[in-house]
Design an enzyme around this catalytic site. Structure first.
Site, short mmCIF file in Angstrom:
data_model
loop_
_atom_site.label_atom_id
_atom_site.label_comp_id
_atom_site.label_asym_id
_atom_site.label_seq_id
_atom_site.Cartn_x
_atom_site.Cartn_y
_atom_site.Cartn_z
N GLY A 129 92.64 29.70 24.26
CA GLY A 129 91.82 30.30 25.31
C GLY A 129 92.56 31.20 26.27
O GLY A 129 91.94 31.79 27.16
N ARG A 182 93.21 34.60 20.64
CA ARG A 182 93.09 35.87 21.35
C ARG A 182 94.43 36.40 21.88
O ARG A 182 94.69 37.58 21.82
CB ARG A 182 92.13 35.64 22.53
CG ARG A 182 91.75 36.88 23.30
CD ARG A 182 90.94 36.49 24.53
NE ARG A 182 89.95 35.48 24.29
CZ ARG A 182 88.66 35.71 24.05
NH1 ARG A 182 88.21 36.94 24.05
NH2 ARG A 182 87.81 34.72 23.82
N CYS A 228 69.20 49.33 15.50
CA CYS A 228 67.89 49.35 16.13
C CYS A 228 67.71 48.19 17.10
O CYS A 228 66.91 47.28 16.85
CB CYS A 228 66.81 49.32 15.07
SG CYS A 228 66.98 50.69 13.95
N1 LLP Z 1 90.78 26.11 19.76
C1 LLP Z 1 89.46 25.83 19.71
C2 LLP Z 1 89.03 24.45 19.49
C3 LLP Z 1 88.53 26.87 19.91
O1 LLP Z 1 87.24 26.59 19.86
C4 LLP Z 1 88.98 28.19 20.15
C5 LLP Z 1 88.04 29.28 20.35
C6 LLP Z 1 90.37 28.44 20.16
C7 LLP Z 1 91.24 27.35 19.98
C8 LLP Z 1 90.96 29.79 20.36
O2 LLP Z 1 90.63 30.40 21.57
P1 LLP Z 1 91.39 31.78 21.94
O3 LLP Z 1 92.85 31.45 22.14
O4 LLP Z 1 91.21 32.72 20.79
O5 LLP Z 1 90.73 32.31 23.16
N2 LLP Z 1 83.80 34.79 20.44
C9 LLP Z 1 84.28 34.61 21.79
C10 LLP Z 1 85.34 33.53 21.88
C11 LLP Z 1 84.92 32.21 21.28
C12 LLP Z 1 86.05 31.25 21.20
C13 LLP Z 1 85.72 30.09 20.35
N3 LLP Z 1 86.76 29.11 20.29
C14 LLP Z 1 84.78 35.94 22.33
O6 LLP Z 1 84.62 36.95 21.66
O7 LLP Z 1 85.29 35.99 23.45
#
Ligand code: LLP
Length: 427
Positions: free
Chosen positions: A239, A277, A356
């Protein structure tokens, strides 16, 4: 840090002009910088080095096998959330012993597959899931390993669609129930629950929600250990935010580490992290070409060849992505330190796609230099949840993906064809 920079008045990815990539591979096209991917991974590894973490790349953020291979070669593990993601991680050469599997709805088929290939651990999200994994492992004559995903009830202060750490979301087991959970499932025959997992949301811009969550969960582990449970690892999730605008929104990983290391150092259990991310967000962009301009009421529209099927984040989360011409006029060339939002000369436009739906936009009311048909635009920070969330909506072919390494641009996913669009259908 990223390696998308303006040199000689035009945008480069590492040493390759973005214009050249668009001409060679067409648009819309996702472009990734290999060195940026590696650099971001190493930043995390270095920042958290004092606790020697297991880093599991959250493959859902951008799963191209080529990118996963680059990370696997760095020693990175994977955080998967479906059988398909597990398959992908293994195809990329991922080590099953470094794969963890999260998600509230794992099917029996997926659990069997994960047990067959011998993943490191399941992140378990409910009592019924724990019982099901134990049952399936027993039928297969396997021993499963898991961590309990705890919901720490902390507000990550992010968009409601990507907030997971508050009680009312579907994720994890309420922290108050965690001790009863461990007590109840201490002696399962085929499932050993040896870890605790949290993931509070994504993107999380502030450090304090992590600190609050880690404090709550380390205190929980202290209590669990006093109660005789053997806890081998704590997974603090992912996150960590990145800069979508070119001003400092997100904290560098070193700041997160500075706040969290004192809470994690010297613990008698291992630490795991699941960033997606932070590794890939700023390592990827989307290049798109201007198709038309038009005026509607008192609005000006720039219609481009990438739509919400290519990048759904603005429509789904009201996300901001910095957009700028690939070859701006001389007055509007951004410098590395000074990527300006306000063009010296320009106009306010909506950048919209061909789909659309009124929600098909990449930017609303955005000041941009004046662009015309055939100009190229770059949508920055599109590496995470860009291609990964793309679809065939409106029967559009999914975009090509290109990886740049120094002076070399390599196609790592071809653009889909119209035949691909109907290939799975039976008539
Ligand atoms: N671990 C778990 C259990 C997760 O559910 C997630 C992301 C991550 C790690 C990785 O999070 P990151 O480091 O990538 O922020 N589609 C959304 C984000 C959804 C994230 C879902 N889970 C967006 O485009 O911002």
């Amino acid at each position: 840090m990223d390696l998308f920079t303006y040199k000689n008045d035009e945008l480069y990815c590492e040493d390759v002009p973005a214009r050249q990539i668009a001409e060679q591979f067409g648009t819309p096209v996702y472009v990734y910088s290999k060195q940026t991917v590696i650099e971001h991974y190493r930043q995390i590894a270095t920042a958290f080095a004092p606790v020697n973490p297991t880093i599991c790349y959250s493959i859902k953020s951008c799963g191209n096998i080529h990118i996963c291979k680059v990370l696997a070669a760095e020693g990175c593990g994977f955080d998967v959330t479906s059988g398909g993601e597990l398959y992908r991680a293994l195809q990329a050469g991922g080590d099953a012993k470094k794969i963890i599997y999260a998600g509230v709805g794992k099917t029996d088929e997926e659990i069997r597959y994960a047990l067959e290939v011998g993943i490191a651990a399941f992140n378990i999200e409910s009592e019924e899931e724990a019982e099901n994994i134990d049952r399936i492992a027993g039928m297969m004559g396997k021993k499963a390993v898991g961590a309990l995903r705890v919901n720490p009830d902390v507000d990550p202060k992010t968009h409601k669609h990507t907030s997971t750490g508050k009680k009312e979301t579907k994720f994890g087991v309420d922290i108050e129930r965690a001790e009863a959970f461990f007590a109840k499932y201490k002696s399962l025959q085929n499932l050993r629950i040896g870890g605790v997992h949290i993931h509070i949301g994504s993107p999380v811009y502030e450090i304090d929600p992590y600190v609050q969550a880690v404090k709550k969960v380390t205190a929980l582990i202290d209590r669990l250990m006093l109660e005789g449970h053997h806890i081998e690892w704590l997974d603090i999730g992912g996150g960590f935010a990145v800069n979508y605008m070119h001003k400092e929104q997100a904290k560098p990983i070193t700041e997160h580490a500075k706040a969290l290391l004192p809470l994690l150092a010297g613990k008698p259990y291992r630490i795991a992290i699941e960033p997606g991310r932070y590794i890939i967000g700023n390592a990827g962009v989307l290049l798109t070409r201007v198709l038309y301009r038009k005026i509607g009421g008192n609005k000006r529209f720039v219609i481009v060849d990438a739509g919400m099927n290519d990048l759904i984040r603005p429509a789904l989360y009201d996300s901001y992505h910095y957009i700028w011409p690939v070859r701006p006029d001389a007055a509007n060339v951004p410098t590395e330190r000074n990527r300006e939002h306000l063009p010296r000369s320009g106009e306010i436009v909506d950048v919209v796609g061909p789909i659309c739906e009124s929600s098909d936009y990449l930017a609303k009311d955005r000041p941009l230099p004046v662009v015309k048909r055939d100009d190229l635009l770059c949508v920055f920070t599109a590496g995470a949840y860009g291609f990964a969330m793309s679809s065939n909506y409106n029967n559009r072919r999914r975009a090509a993906e290109v990886m740049v390494d120094g002076g070399k641009a390599q196609l790592i996913r071809r653009r889909e064809t119209w035949e691909d669009l109907v290939a799975a259908e039976r008539v």
